[in-house]
Design an enzyme around this catalytic site. Structure first.
Site, PDB file in Angstrom:
ATOM      1  CB  VAL A  55      -1.008  -0.099   1.413  1.00 20.00           C
ATOM      2  CG1 VAL A  55      -1.537   1.357   1.129  1.00 20.00           C
ATOM      3  CG2 VAL A  55      -1.829  -1.097   1.194  1.00 20.00           C
ATOM      4  NE  ARG A  86       6.946  -4.439  10.774  1.00 21.69           N
ATOM      5  CZ  ARG A  86       6.064  -4.213  10.081  1.00 21.69           C
ATOM      6  NH1 ARG A  86       5.532  -4.052   8.914  1.00 21.69           N
ATOM      7  NH2 ARG A  86       4.747  -4.106  11.093  1.00 21.69           N
ATOM      8  N   GLY A 185     -11.330  -1.174   1.574  1.00 21.48           N
ATOM      9  CA  GLY A 185     -10.361  -1.003   0.471  1.00 21.48           C
ATOM     10  C   GLY A 185     -10.751   0.366  -0.251  1.00 21.48           C
ATOM     11  CB  ILE A 187     -16.124   0.257  -1.004  1.00 19.72           C
ATOM     12  CG1 ILE A 187     -15.958  -0.950  -1.900  1.00 19.72           C
ATOM     13  CG2 ILE A 187     -17.615   0.899  -0.942  1.00 19.72           C
ATOM     14  CD1 ILE A 187     -16.801  -2.075  -1.560  1.00 19.72           C
ATOM     15  CD  GLU A 241      -2.123 -11.383   4.315  1.00 16.73           C
ATOM     16  OE1 GLU A 241      -0.956 -11.615   4.172  1.00 16.73           O
ATOM     17  OE2 GLU A 241      -2.741 -10.406   3.831  1.00 16.73           O
ATOM     18  CE  LYS A 256     -11.964  -5.675   5.910  1.00 16.51           C
ATOM     19  NZ  LYS A 256     -11.951  -6.521   4.617  1.00 16.51           N
TER      20      LYS A 256
END
Length: 480
Positions: A55, A86, A185, A187, A241, A256
């Site tokens: 992102v 990082r 995301g 929307i 993931e 969410k």
């Protein structure tokens, strides 16, 4: 002296007083140049981005690609002064601007007094919390895509924003906390709930709010894949993931949903109080039975008013009729439906994750901050309300039971349904292939979740029942 004169000249020029400087021997062109110079001196929005991954890279790319447009839109030049990552040695798939300082310490961003806005896209809830809280306390705006952090620390973040702004000097612009990218995301559901329903009364908020699971369920429904096969496909496409638990277990959707509940109903509730069931228990047979009923199965997050004072919420696979708008949402797409008194039913559909959809929402927040838009109530604070959360709700339910064949199974089910005051709407069963490992489905009339849980526990205690009983609500009672 030069800066003071330049500001004075720009004021005079912008107000049409250029001729008054003729006696000073200054031409209009010189005055205009001085004015523009002053504007450029002041008109800069300086960013510090924490997180140089998917992102973060998308944000940098979009900012650089549209630099001129964004300057025209905001009247400011938007610059990424610092980027905290990082691992400094990790290769990145985007070009960092030459003027951007890259470090592995986010404190460098906090210590930089020139930075106006901190963009947190690192994820997690520990270090990210420090970034967000410290940035706000230092007077910097915050833009984040971190749903887990907001769900976990919503009240603390809100209190920090309120405290910081209460101590701002009179006339000083308040700090902004913006998080459009945190839910679904690309929307724009956050800004819609913050602005489009303020004079309305929301009665229900529901949606397909996890792209990974929606992709998997689409594959199980349309292509007959098993749960394991669909998960493998989701992993290969990058939707899942390495550890998919948060997605398939429904926990990502629950985070969410908690945020949406606050915006829609003004309710704060601990996440683990919200009933949450994931998709690992779903089988091909469930989709076969759903097809027999004329519908399909989607993992949905639902929050709805069940009375004038009570709001119930859950995350679960749900049965939907094929005519339902949400039933047609396939692949990794997300959709959120808001039911309200004034607008009746509004549905927002789009990509719920990914580099550019998520980065695009962050960019929209950055532009709003740079433009000077002010939202002092990021969570629609309404003060103490009359609504309260209740951990129970009524629905028609789909209950699938696996069994070893023996006499009395139907009688046992009927007796326990009667004992728990559960009305049976219908019973479904595919042709039996193995009498020692078969299943059937009971569709109930509208009953409480608590009644179904008690019934299921009793069924699982019977010797003919094999394994755990699977149950899920019907999204809308009119679907059957």
């Amino acid at each position: 002296m030069k800066i003071t004169l330049s500001i004075f000249l720009s004021f005079a020029y912008l107000h049409g007083f250029a001729d008054s400087f003729a006696g000073l021997g200054m031409s209009n062109s010189l005055t205009a140049t001085s004015a523009m110079s002053s504007m450029q001196l002041q008109a800069t929005e300086t960013l510090g981005i924490v997180g140089g991954g998917t992102v973060g890279g998308g944000i940098v790319e979009i900012l650089e690609k549209n630099r001129d447009l964004f300057t025209k839109m905001t009247g400011k030049e938007i610059n990424v002064a610092r980027l905290a990552v990082r691992d400094l040695g990790k290769a990145r798939d985007f070009d960092t601007p030459a003027t951007t300082v890259v470090s592995d310490n986010f404190e460098d961003i906090l210590a930089d007094g020139s930075i106006d806005t901190v963009v947190e896209v690192m994820g997690g809830t520990s270090l990210a919390k420090d970034v967000v809280i410290k940035s706000l306390k230092s007077g910097k705006n915050v833009v984040t895509a971190n749903k887990a952090l907001i769900a976990d620390c919503l009240v603390e973040i809100e209190n920090t924003v309120n405290e910081v702004n209460a101590n701002r000097a009179e006339g000083e612009k308040p700090v902004e906390f913006r998080y459009e990218a945190a839910v679904c995301g690309g929307i724009p559901i956050i800004s819609s709930l913050q602005g489009d329903f303020v004079g309305d009364e929301i009665t229900m908020c529901t949606g397909i709010i996890n792209g990974c699971t929606n992709y998997m369920l689409t594959e199980m429904d349309k292509n007959g894949l098993s749960y394991d096969e669909s998960l493998q496909g989701a992993s290969e496409l990058g939707y899942a993931e390495a550890d998919p638990t948060l997605d398939v277990g429904g926990f990502d959707a629950r985070s969410k949903l908690k945020i949406l509940m606050r915006l829609a109903f003004g309710i704060d509730v601990e996440e683990d109080e919200i009933s949450c069931k994931g998709i690992p228990e779903l089988t091909k047979e469930d989709f076969e039975y759903a097809a027999m009923l004329g519908g399909t199965i989607k993992l949905t997050g639902v929050a709805k008013k069940i009375s004038d004072s009570d709001v119930a919420a859950f995350v679960s696979p749900t049965y939907l009729d094929n005519s339902d708008t949400l039933a047609s949402i396939s692949g990794a797409t997300n959709a959120v439906e808001i039911q309200s008194k004034n607008l009746v039913r509004s549905t927002y559909t789009g990509q719920g994750a990914g580099r550019y959809p998520t980065a695009n929402s962050c960019i929209n927040d950055i532009i709003k901050v740079a433009r000077g838009d002010i939202n002092p109530l990021p969570f629609n604070s309404k003060g103490p309300g009359t609504l309260k959360f209740v951990n129970d709700f009524k629905s028609k339910f789909y209950i699938r039971m696996r069994y070893r064949d023996q006499n009395g199974i139907t009688k046992d089910c009927g007796n326990l349904c009667e004992e728990n005051n559960i009305g049976i709407y219908s019973i479904l069963q595919n042709p039996i292939k193995n009498r020692n490992d078969a299943c059937f489905v009971v569709m109930t009339d509208s009953v409480k979740l608590s009644q179904v849980k008690k019934f299921v526990a009793q069924i699982e205690g019977l010797d003919w029942c094999k394994g755990e009983v699977f149950f899920m609500p019907v999204l809308r009672d009119e679907d059957l």
